[in-house]
Write a protein that holds these residues in place. Sequence first.
Motif, PDB file in Angstrom:
ATOM      1  N   ILE A  11       5.722  -3.143   2.498  1.00 49.77           N
ATOM      2  CA  ILE A  11       4.247  -2.839   2.180  1.00 49.77           C
ATOM      3  C   ILE A  11       3.182  -3.886   2.111  1.00 49.77           C
ATOM      4  O   ILE A  11       2.198  -3.889   2.721  1.00 49.77           O
ATOM      5  CB  ILE A  11       4.259  -1.837   0.716  1.00 49.77           C
ATOM      6  N   GLY A  12       3.831  -5.199   1.581  1.00 44.68           N
ATOM      7  CA  GLY A  12       2.874  -6.372   1.576  1.00 44.68           C
ATOM      8  C   GLY A  12       2.515  -6.818   2.908  1.00 44.68           C
ATOM      9  O   GLY A  12       1.631  -7.127   3.340  1.00 44.68           O
ATOM     10  N   ALA A  15      -0.074  -4.567   4.388  1.00 48.42           N
ATOM     11  CA  ALA A  15      -1.203  -4.819   4.035  1.00 48.42           C
ATOM     12  C   ALA A  15      -1.802  -6.287   4.563  1.00 48.42           C
ATOM     13  O   ALA A  15      -2.822  -6.415   4.965  1.00 48.42           O
ATOM     14  CB  ALA A  15      -1.211  -5.145   2.342  1.00 48.42           C
ATOM     15  N   GLY A  19      -5.221  -6.470   6.747  1.00 48.70           N
ATOM     16  CA  GLY A  19      -6.117  -7.489   6.290  1.00 48.70           C
ATOM     17  C   GLY A  19      -6.511  -8.362   7.451  1.00 48.70           C
ATOM     18  O   GLY A  19      -7.638  -8.682   7.601  1.00 48.70           O
ATOM     19  N   ALA A  43      -6.729  -5.985   0.703  1.00 53.68           N
ATOM     20  CA  ALA A  43      -5.458  -5.679   1.282  1.00 53.68           C
ATOM     21  C   ALA A  43      -4.834  -7.054   1.678  1.00 53.68           C
ATOM     22  O   ALA A  43      -3.571  -7.156   1.551  1.00 53.68           O
ATOM     23  CB  ALA A  43      -5.770  -4.816   2.750  1.00 53.68           C
ATOM     24  N   TRP A  44      -5.740  -7.921   2.188  1.00 55.55           N
ATOM     25  CA  TRP A  44      -5.168  -9.397   2.270  1.00 55.55           C
ATOM     26  C   TRP A  44      -4.363  -9.894   1.234  1.00 55.55           C
ATOM     27  O   TRP A  44      -3.185 -10.194   1.281  1.00 55.55           O
ATOM     28  CB  TRP A  44      -6.129 -10.184   2.843  1.00 55.55           C
ATOM     29  N   GLY A  47      -1.561  -7.736  -0.230  1.00 52.47           N
ATOM     30  CA  GLY A  47      -0.392  -8.188   0.481  1.00 52.47           C
ATOM     31  C   GLY A  47       0.609  -9.338   0.275  1.00 52.47           C
ATOM     32  O   GLY A  47       1.551  -9.435   0.090  1.00 52.47           O
TER      33      GLY A  47
END
Length: 65
Positions: A11-12, A15, A19, A43-44, A47
């Motif tokens: 998920i990271g 993200a 980003g 998001a960046w 993440g």
Amino acid sequence: MSTAGTITFLIGLAAVLFGAWGIHTKMGRSRFDEMAGIIPYSAWYLGIGLIALAVVLWIVIAVRK
């Protein structure tokens, strides 16, 4: 590796990729202009935090074994 760490890492990673697309590509910058630009930046950093959390989870699990 643990399932929780792997899911958190994936998920990271998604993200961070989103980003990076929103921040560093011409198409992403045109899609998220002005105030909407906070979405890829958020998001960046989210993440990056999730990837760091996944690494911590993997270290804790490795130490406990």
